[in-house]
Design an enzyme around this catalytic site. Structure first.
Site, PDB file in Angstrom:
ATOM      1  N   TYR A 142      -1.444   5.310  -2.463  1.00  0.00           N
ATOM      2  CA  TYR A 142      -0.249   4.668  -2.814  1.00  0.00           C
ATOM      3  C   TYR A 142      -0.358   4.194  -4.364  1.00  0.00           C
ATOM      4  CZ  TYR A 142       4.055   1.801  -2.254  1.00  0.00           C
ATOM      5  OH  TYR A 142       5.489   1.302  -2.613  1.00  0.00           O
TER       6      TYR A 142
ATOM      7  N   GLU B   7      -2.442   4.391  -6.802  1.00  0.00           N
ATOM      8  CA  GLU B   7      -3.088   5.191  -7.766  1.00  0.00           C
ATOM      9  C   GLU B   7      -1.912   6.426  -7.908  1.00  0.00           C
ATOM     10  OE1 GLU B   7      -5.014   4.450  -9.714  1.00  0.00           O
ATOM     11  OE2 GLU B   7      -7.018   3.667  -9.027  1.00  0.00           O
ATOM     12  N   GLY B   8      -1.117   6.545  -6.719  1.00  0.00           N
ATOM     13  CA  GLY B   8      -0.138   7.727  -6.912  1.00  0.00           C
ATOM     14  C   GLY B   8       0.878   6.897  -7.793  1.00  0.00           C
TER      15      GLY B   8
ATOM     16  N   ARG C  98       5.721  -3.042   8.381  1.00  0.00           N
ATOM     17  CA  ARG C  98       5.547  -4.204   7.322  1.00  0.00           C
ATOM     18  C   ARG C  98       5.898  -5.691   8.003  1.00  0.00           C
ATOM     19  NH1 ARG C  98       8.638  -1.497   2.157  1.00  0.00           N
ATOM     20  NH2 ARG C  98       9.865  -0.555   3.746  1.00  0.00           N
TER      21      ARG C  98
ATOM     22  N   VAL D 195       7.741  -8.439   7.506  1.00  0.00           N
ATOM     23  CA  VAL D 195       8.758  -9.183   7.819  1.00  0.00           C
ATOM     24  C   VAL D 195       9.414  -8.381   8.952  1.00  0.00           C
ATOM     25  CG1 VAL D 195      11.109  -9.847   7.074  1.00  0.00           C
ATOM     26  CG2 VAL D 195       9.332  -9.865   5.404  1.00  0.00           C
ATOM     27  N   SER D 196       9.548  -7.338   8.913  1.00  0.00           N
ATOM     28  CA  SER D 196      10.249  -6.537  10.174  1.00  0.00           C
ATOM     29  C   SER D 196       9.282  -6.847  11.322  1.00  0.00           C
ATOM     30  CB  SER D 196      10.534  -4.957   9.847  1.00  0.00           C
ATOM     31  OG  SER D 196       9.294  -4.234   9.368  1.00  0.00           O
TER      32      SER D 196
ATOM     33  N   GLN E 268      -3.125 -15.353   2.960  1.00  0.00           N
ATOM     34  CA  GLN E 268      -2.905 -14.508   1.931  1.00  0.00           C
ATOM     35  C   GLN E 268      -1.485 -14.593   1.646  1.00  0.00           C
ATOM     36  OE1 GLN E 268      -3.474 -13.452   5.042  1.00  0.00           O
ATOM     37  NE2 GLN E 268      -2.745 -11.475   5.584  1.00  0.00           N
TER      38      GLN E 268
ATOM     39  N   ARG F 152       0.221 -12.792  -4.212  1.00  0.00           N
ATOM     40  CA  ARG F 152       0.969 -11.666  -5.122  1.00  0.00           C
ATOM     41  C   ARG F 152       2.089 -12.674  -5.288  1.00  0.00           C
ATOM     42  NH1 ARG F 152       2.422  -6.642  -2.047  1.00  0.00           N
ATOM     43  NH2 ARG F 152       0.509  -5.902  -2.909  1.00  0.00           N
TER      44      ARG F 152
HETATM   45  P1  NAD Z   1      11.345   3.608   2.720  1.00  0.00           P
HETATM   46  O1  NAD Z   1      10.138   4.081   3.437  1.00  0.00           O
HETATM   47  O2  NAD Z   1      12.417   2.901   3.694  1.00  0.00           O
HETATM   48  O3  NAD Z   1      12.108   4.694   1.828  1.00  0.00           O
HETATM   49  C1  NAD Z   1      11.456   5.897   1.255  1.00  0.00           C
HETATM   50  C2  NAD Z   1      12.370   6.949   1.572  1.00  0.00           C
HETATM   51  O4  NAD Z   1      11.659   7.984   0.776  1.00  0.00           O
HETATM   52  C3  NAD Z   1      12.397   7.409   2.969  1.00  0.00           C
HETATM   53  O5  NAD Z   1      13.807   7.750   3.234  1.00  0.00           O
HETATM   54  C4  NAD Z   1      11.699   8.765   3.237  1.00  0.00           C
HETATM   55  O6  NAD Z   1      12.233   9.559   4.156  1.00  0.00           O
HETATM   56  C5  NAD Z   1      11.812   9.156   1.682  1.00  0.00           C
HETATM   57  N1  NAD Z   1      10.574  10.204   1.395  1.00  0.00           N
HETATM   58  C6  NAD Z   1       9.263  10.101   1.626  1.00  0.00           C
HETATM   59  N2  NAD Z   1       8.578  11.248   1.067  1.00  0.00           N
HETATM   60  C7  NAD Z   1       9.559  11.968   0.442  1.00  0.00           C
HETATM   61  C8  NAD Z   1       9.357  13.201   0.015  1.00  0.00           C
HETATM   62  N3  NAD Z   1       8.402  14.010  -0.042  1.00  0.00           N
HETATM   63  N4  NAD Z   1      10.754  13.767  -0.465  1.00  0.00           N
HETATM   64  C9  NAD Z   1      11.842  13.159  -0.285  1.00  0.00           C
HETATM   65  N5  NAD Z   1      11.835  12.200   0.476  1.00  0.00           N
HETATM   66  C10 NAD Z   1      10.750  11.498   0.764  1.00  0.00           C
HETATM   67  O7  NAD Z   1      10.886   2.532   1.808  1.00  0.00           O
HETATM   68  P2  NAD Z   1      11.609   1.514   0.893  1.00  0.00           P
HETATM   69  O8  NAD Z   1      11.157   0.150   1.172  1.00  0.00           O
HETATM   70  O9  NAD Z   1      13.026   1.840   1.055  1.00  0.00           O
HETATM   71  O10 NAD Z   1      11.148   1.710  -0.476  1.00  0.00           O
HETATM   72  C11 NAD Z   1      11.655   2.778  -1.597  1.00  0.00           C
HETATM   73  C12 NAD Z   1      10.873   3.042  -2.791  1.00  0.00           C
HETATM   74  O11 NAD Z   1      10.722   1.524  -3.286  1.00  0.00           O
HETATM   75  C13 NAD Z   1       9.606   3.672  -2.499  1.00  0.00           C
HETATM   76  O12 NAD Z   1       9.175   4.356  -3.694  1.00  0.00           O
HETATM   77  C14 NAD Z   1       8.394   2.347  -2.553  1.00  0.00           C
HETATM   78  O13 NAD Z   1       7.349   2.758  -2.984  1.00  0.00           O
HETATM   79  C15 NAD Z   1       9.180   1.312  -3.692  1.00  0.00           C
HETATM   80  N6  NAD Z   1       9.061  -0.005  -3.243  1.00  0.00           N
HETATM   81  C16 NAD Z   1       9.095  -0.588  -2.121  1.00  0.00           C
HETATM   82  C17 NAD Z   1       8.950  -1.932  -1.879  1.00  0.00           C
HETATM   83  C18 NAD Z   1       9.457  -2.830  -0.764  1.00  0.00           C
HETATM   84  O14 NAD Z   1       9.084  -3.858  -0.428  1.00  0.00           O
HETATM   85  N7  NAD Z   1      10.700  -2.364   0.111  1.00  0.00           N
HETATM   86  C19 NAD Z   1       7.925  -2.538  -2.566  1.00  0.00           C
HETATM   87  C20 NAD Z   1       7.533  -1.900  -3.807  1.00  0.00           C
HETATM   88  C21 NAD Z   1       7.882  -0.690  -4.038  1.00  0.00           C
HETATM   89  N1  UDP Z   2       0.651  -8.619   7.800  1.00  0.00           N
HETATM   90  C1  UDP Z   2       0.319  -9.390   9.044  1.00  0.00           C
HETATM   91  N2  UDP Z   2       1.066  -8.931  10.193  1.00  0.00           N
HETATM   92  C2  UDP Z   2       1.592  -7.754  10.309  1.00  0.00           C
HETATM   93  C3  UDP Z   2       1.796  -6.993   9.218  1.00  0.00           C
HETATM   94  C4  UDP Z   2       1.487  -7.332   7.849  1.00  0.00           C
HETATM   95  O1  UDP Z   2      -0.313 -10.374   9.014  1.00  0.00           O
HETATM   96  O2  UDP Z   2       2.222  -7.397  11.589  1.00  0.00           O
HETATM   97  C5  UDP Z   2       0.127  -9.064   6.542  1.00  0.00           C
HETATM   98  C6  UDP Z   2      -0.583  -8.063   5.989  1.00  0.00           C
HETATM   99  O3  UDP Z   2      -1.837  -7.887   6.160  1.00  0.00           O
HETATM  100  C7  UDP Z   2      -0.456  -8.361   4.204  1.00  0.00           C
HETATM  101  C8  UDP Z   2       1.082  -9.030   4.171  1.00  0.00           C
HETATM  102  O4  UDP Z   2       1.186  -9.240   5.838  1.00  0.00           O
HETATM  103  O5  UDP Z   2      -1.254  -9.474   3.946  1.00  0.00           O
HETATM  104  C9  UDP Z   2       2.097  -8.031   3.757  1.00  0.00           C
HETATM  105  O6  UDP Z   2       2.020  -6.711   4.440  1.00  0.00           O
HETATM  106  P1  UDP Z   2       3.128  -5.689   4.348  1.00  0.00           P
HETATM  107  O7  UDP Z   2       2.459  -4.408   5.169  1.00  0.00           O
HETATM  108  O8  UDP Z   2       4.157  -6.079   4.543  1.00  0.00           O
HETATM  109  O9  UDP Z   2       3.090  -5.206   2.832  1.00  0.00           O
HETATM  110  P2  UDP Z   2       2.095  -5.416   1.642  1.00  0.00           P
HETATM  111  O10 UDP Z   2       2.336  -6.231   0.885  1.00  0.00           O
HETATM  112  O11 UDP Z   2       0.539  -5.394   2.237  1.00  0.00           O
HETATM  113  O12 UDP Z   2       1.994  -3.797   1.126  1.00  0.00           O
END
Ligand code: NAD
Ligand code: UDP
Length: 313
Positions: free
Chosen positions: A145, A147-148, A186, A188-189, A209, A277
């Site tokens: 993730y 590095e991607g 994640r 929060v959920s 953390q 963070r």
């Molecule tokens: P999410 O997993 O709900 O949404 C990602 C969506 O991309 C999904 O609908 C999934 O089906 C689709 N998807 C995955 N691989 C695919 C592919 N190969 N082709 C087409 N569709 C594909 O996650 P999100 O929280 O809505 O995140 C959306 C974007 O924001 C992501 O790129 C994520 O890396 C970035 N982002 C989100 C957060 C966050 O906290 N929510 C933080 C940092 C970056």
């Molecule tokens: N975390 C936790 N309990 C959980 C899910 C996550 O303590 O049920 C911690 C996780 O180890 C990290 C932080 O909550 O330190 C945020 O995790 P999340 O997966 O939401 O996102 P990240 O910021 O790590 O990508």
């Protein structure tokens, strides 16, 4: 002016909020998704709209569309989902970026890459500013993730320099809100669902953390402002809420707000889990006039309400 806008990952958590907002702003939306972590359910309320189109497609394969703007969000965002098939995750980031940049080069569309605070890795600089190059493990379980996303940023900048593509980068910090998938994993959920169901709250490590949590509609507003800013503003720009909380604080807040009998249990901390963070958002404030407006408790009320309805609790 009505624009035709492609949103990859449009049926995901953030993508669905972006579709909703841009539709209500009067634009035509092409929502593209392979439904790996997103679902049709997230956009079912938009399906009858004359300016909304849903395309089932995997962005690792090329696609030919005529558009004015592209928001590239396709990529699983939760650690359990992006680590489920790490090779697919890095392919989605790299080949997905190449494919959307191909569309942008051909159609002269603007592109906004949804990057992440994970490009800073486990940061040694706090709070994180855009000029910090990060502290990322290139061979760990989060690397597919991190590095991607870093490679996708590199591609945005190279297409910009080499081909004149108007590519922009927003670095999103932890964002939460209604429509996060129930199995998302994640923090929060997880905590909200565990508290609503009266199950143990799983804190990984000692819970000291920290993370900064941004409410989804604030974040969407920041993404749109980045896209709409003048062509000379392309980031990378941090978008997130600078309020910083320990994971233990979050657990206690959620338990208190729900009035749940749940107990906190401590489980092992995942490898390479960042210790702290918090975004420095001065660039977004200065250049986009953006800062988040929704405090954590207010955003949690709306998110808890959404989970209550979906889980029927
Ligand atoms: P999410 O997993 O709900 O949404 C990602 C969506 O991309 C999904 O609908 C999934 O089906 C689709 N998807 C995955 N691989 C695919 C592919 N190969 N082709 C087409 N569709 C594909 O996650 P999100 O929280 O809505 O995140 C959306 C974007 O924001 C992501 O790129 C994520 O890396 C970035 N982002 C989100 C957060 C966050 O906290 N929510 C933080 C940092 C970056
Ligand atoms: N975390 C936790 N309990 C959980 C899910 C996550 O303590 O049920 C911690 C996780 O180890 C990290 C932080 O909550 O330190 C945020 O995790 P999340 O997966 O939401 O996102 P990240 O910021 O790590 O990508």
């Amino acid at each position: 002016m009505t624009k035709r806008i492609l949103i990859t990952g449009g049926a995901g958590f953030l993508g669905s909020h972006l579709c909703e907002r841009l539709l209500s702003d009067g634009h035509e939306i092409l929502c593209l998704d392979n439904f790996f972590t997103g679902s049709k359910q997230n956009v079912v309320h938009l399906l009858g709209h004359s300016r909304f189109e849903l395309i089932r497609h995997d962005i690792t394969n090329p696609i030919y569309l005529e558009v004015d703007e592209i928001y590239n969000l396709a990529c699983p965002a939760s650690p359990i989902h992006y680590q489920y098939n790490p090779i697919k995750t890095i392919k989605t980031n790299v080949m997905g970026a190449i494919n959307v940049l191909g569309i942008a080069r051909r159609t002269r569309a603007k592109v906004l890459q949804a990057s992440t605070s994970e490009v800073y890795g486990d940061p040694e600089v706090h709070p994180q500013k855009e000029d910090y190059w990060g502290h990322v493990n290139p061979i760990g379980i989060r690397s597919c993730y991190d590095e991607g996303k870093r490679a996708a940023e590199c591609l945005m900048m190279d297409y910009r320099r080499q081909n004149g593509v108007n590519a922009k980068i927003a670095r999103i910090f932890n964002t939460y809100g209604p429509r996060m998938a129930v199995n998302d994993g994640r923090v929060v959920s997880n905590f909200i669902i565990q508290a609503l169901e009266g199950r143990d709250i799983t804190v990984y490590g000692d819970g000291l953390q920290t993370r900064s949590f941004c409410y989804c509609t604030d974040l969407i507003d920041g993404l749109i402002r980045t896209m709409d800013a003048g062509d000379d503003f392309f980031g990378p720009v941090n978008l997130g809420n600078p309020g910083e909380f320990t994971i233990l604080d979050l657990a206690k807040t959620v338990i208190g707000m729900i009035g749940s009998p749940s107990k906190i249990v401590f489980q092992s901390r995942p490898a390479d889990d960042p210790t702290q963070r918090k975004p420095d958002i001065s660039l977004a404030q200065r250049s986009l006039g953006w800062s988040p407006g929704i405090a954590l408790e207010d955003g949690l009320i709306r998110t808890i309400d959404d989970f209550r309805k979906r889980l029927n609790i």
